[in-house]
Design an enzyme around this catalytic site. Structure first.
Site, PDB file in Angstrom:
ATOM      1  N   TYR A 166       7.812  26.966   2.255  1.00 36.81           N
ATOM      2  CA  TYR A 166       8.655  27.318   1.553  1.00 36.81           C
ATOM      3  C   TYR A 166       9.554  28.151   2.536  1.00 36.81           C
ATOM      4  O   TYR A 166       9.407  29.412   2.880  1.00 36.81           O
ATOM      5  CB  TYR A 166       8.379  28.324   0.423  1.00 36.81           C
ATOM      6  CG  TYR A 166       9.455  28.765  -0.588  1.00 36.81           C
ATOM      7  CD1 TYR A 166      10.714  28.699  -0.538  1.00 36.81           C
ATOM      8  CD2 TYR A 166       8.737  29.469  -1.498  1.00 36.81           C
ATOM      9  CE1 TYR A 166      11.675  29.189  -1.578  1.00 36.81           C
ATOM     10  CE2 TYR A 166       9.740  30.139  -2.673  1.00 36.81           C
ATOM     11  CZ  TYR A 166      11.025  29.948  -2.606  1.00 36.81           C
ATOM     12  OH  TYR A 166      11.881  30.371  -3.546  1.00 36.81           O
ATOM     13  N   LYS A 198      10.215  23.148   0.827  1.00 40.41           N
ATOM     14  CA  LYS A 198      11.162  23.589  -0.078  1.00 40.41           C
ATOM     15  C   LYS A 198      12.245  24.207   0.711  1.00 40.41           C
ATOM     16  O   LYS A 198      11.951  25.550   1.356  1.00 40.41           O
ATOM     17  CB  LYS A 198      10.493  24.389  -0.919  1.00 40.41           C
ATOM     18  CG  LYS A 198      11.560  25.186  -2.039  1.00 40.41           C
ATOM     19  CD  LYS A 198      10.414  25.564  -3.258  1.00 40.41           C
ATOM     20  CE  LYS A 198      10.906  27.239  -3.843  1.00 40.41           C
ATOM     21  NZ  LYS A 198      12.288  27.193  -4.156  1.00 40.41           N
TER      22      LYS A 198
HETATM   23  C1  NAY Z   1      11.227  29.989  -6.834  1.00 42.26           C
HETATM   24  O1  NAY Z   1      10.410  30.166  -5.766  1.00 42.26           O
HETATM   25  O2  NAY Z   1      10.914  30.579  -7.821  1.00 42.26           O
HETATM   26  C2  NAY Z   1      12.374  29.306  -6.453  1.00 42.26           C
HETATM   27  O3  NAY Z   1      12.300  28.197  -6.348  1.00 42.26           O
HETATM   28  C3  NAY Z   1      13.640  30.093  -6.662  1.00 42.26           C
HETATM   29  C4  NAY Z   1      14.820  28.939  -6.385  1.00 42.26           C
HETATM   30  C5  NAY Z   1      16.113  29.929  -6.789  1.00 42.26           C
HETATM   31  N1  NAY Z   1      16.399  30.789  -5.775  1.00 42.26           N
HETATM   32  C6  NAY Z   1      16.540  31.858  -5.351  1.00 42.26           C
HETATM   33  C7  NAY Z   1      16.997  32.554  -3.967  1.00 42.26           C
HETATM   34  O4  NAY Z   1      16.360  32.793  -6.483  1.00 42.26           O
HETATM   35  O5  NAY Z   1      16.963  28.409  -8.198  1.00 42.26           O
HETATM   36  C8  NAY Z   1      17.251  28.910  -7.072  1.00 42.26           C
HETATM   37  C9  NAY Z   1      18.267  30.014  -7.464  1.00 42.26           C
HETATM   38  O6  NAY Z   1      17.943  31.291  -8.397  1.00 42.26           O
HETATM   39  C10 NAY Z   1      19.551  29.385  -8.155  1.00 42.26           C
HETATM   40  O7  NAY Z   1      20.125  28.398  -7.132  1.00 42.26           O
HETATM   41  C11 NAY Z   1      20.683  30.370  -8.264  1.00 42.26           C
HETATM   42  O8  NAY Z   1      21.349  31.103  -7.138  1.00 42.26           O
END
Ligand code: NAY
Length: 290
Positions: free
Chosen positions: A135, A163
């Site tokens: 990740y 990821k």
């Molecule tokens: C996780 O580990 O929960 C994720 O995959 C987080 C993914 C999210 N990234 C962050 C930095 O929070 O979905 C994204 C993000 O919320 C979305 O793109 C809005 O910026």
């Protein structure tokens, strides 16, 4: 690898009014998303408030999600922790529960060197017999994994993918081109189509919790070579995400799910809550989804 290609909500962790893990709401959330055609779930990630859960809560979350899924979809457990031993312990729980893969952020806070970070991941795959998805999330972890760094993982069979929650799409293209058989998940929902264009096989995202159908649709259209039909969907998604970013993405997501009838409670402190004005602003932005 097919079972990892598609749309994976980064599950929110629901709490009840007493701030305890709410399994019933988790079930509602997972069932709603399964009906929308998601490929699986990413459990206990940043969106799931992993670092705000106690050890026993986190293990319970892995267990509950596995019981609810009951073999109907692919499950990835985010087991990341600063301590290798703690992460391995979470990994063993994921293995017992029948998860398909584990995933981890880089150990953070102490400014570990890349050799230390690499050792962390290799210790985990040595101790837990599940494939690993690295990740890469520089924004939160403070650790930027370059395409070369990522190659050091992907050249080992136990690492099946990445990821990539980073807007370095050049790096994504470089490691996907070097390791085409590995699976790449796009991490920023607002750049989902960009990720697919640069080689991602699907995505893991927080906004999928409440609008997975839009990402499922975009993914299908792109696979069919109909990019121009997917673009207006990304535009619509981004109109919503822009509003979420203004008030706090995770707070807004829990508020939206409540509006949809799935009460996931509040975020754990020190997160605050949306004001009434912010809530109305979010409602006005997303009301056409209901
Ligand atoms: C996780 O580990 O929960 C994720 O995959 C987080 C993914 C999210 N990234 C962050 C930095 O929070 O979905 C994204 C993000 O919320 C979305 O793109 C809005 O910026």
């Amino acid at each position: 690898m097919e079972k990892f290609k598609g749309i994976f909500p980064a599950l929110l962790t629901p709490f009840d009014e007493n701030n305890r893990f709410n399994e019933k709401a988790l079930e509602q959330l997972m069932e709603m998303n399964l009906k929308k055609g998601v490929r699986g779930f990413y459990v206990g990630g940043s969106t799931g408030e992993a670092f705000l859960l106690s050890e026993s809560e986190r293990k319970q979350l892995y267990r509950s999600a596995a019981q609810i899924a009951n073999g109907r979809c692919t499950l990835i457990a985010h087991i990341g922790a600063i301590s290798t031993d703690q992460a391995a312990e979470f990994g063993r729980t994921a293995l017992e529960c029948g998860y398909d893969a584990i995933s981890s952020v880089s150990p953070f806070y102490y400014g570990f060197t890349f050799p230390e970070i690499k050792q962390y991941y290799f210790d985990l795959v040595g101790q837990v017999e599940l494939p690993m998805i690295v990740y890469n999330i520089p924004k939160y972890s403070g650790v930027t994994l370059s395409a070369d760094n990522i190659g050091e993982f992907l050249s080992d069979d136990r690492f099946i993918g990445v990821k990539h929650t980073s807007n370095d799409y050049f790096a994504m293209e470089q490691f996907k081109s070097a390791y085409p058989d590995k699976v790449v998940f796009n991490g920023f929902d607002e750049m989902f189509l960009a990720g697919l264009a640069m080689g991602a096989d699907g995505g893991i995202g927080s906004t999928y919790n409440f609008m997975a159908e839009k990402f499922v649709k975009m993914h299908t259209l792109v696979k069919e070579g109909r990019l121009s039909e997917a673009q207006p969907i990304q535009k619509e998604v981004n109109r919503i995400i822009a509003a979420l970013i203004k008030v706090g993405v995770l707070k807004a997501e829990k508020a939206i799910l409540k509006m949809m009838g799935i009460d996931c409670g509040a975020l754990r402190k020190p997160f605050g809550q949306l004001s009434k004005e912010e809530e109305s602003y979010v409602y006005e932005t997303v009301k056409n989804l209901f």
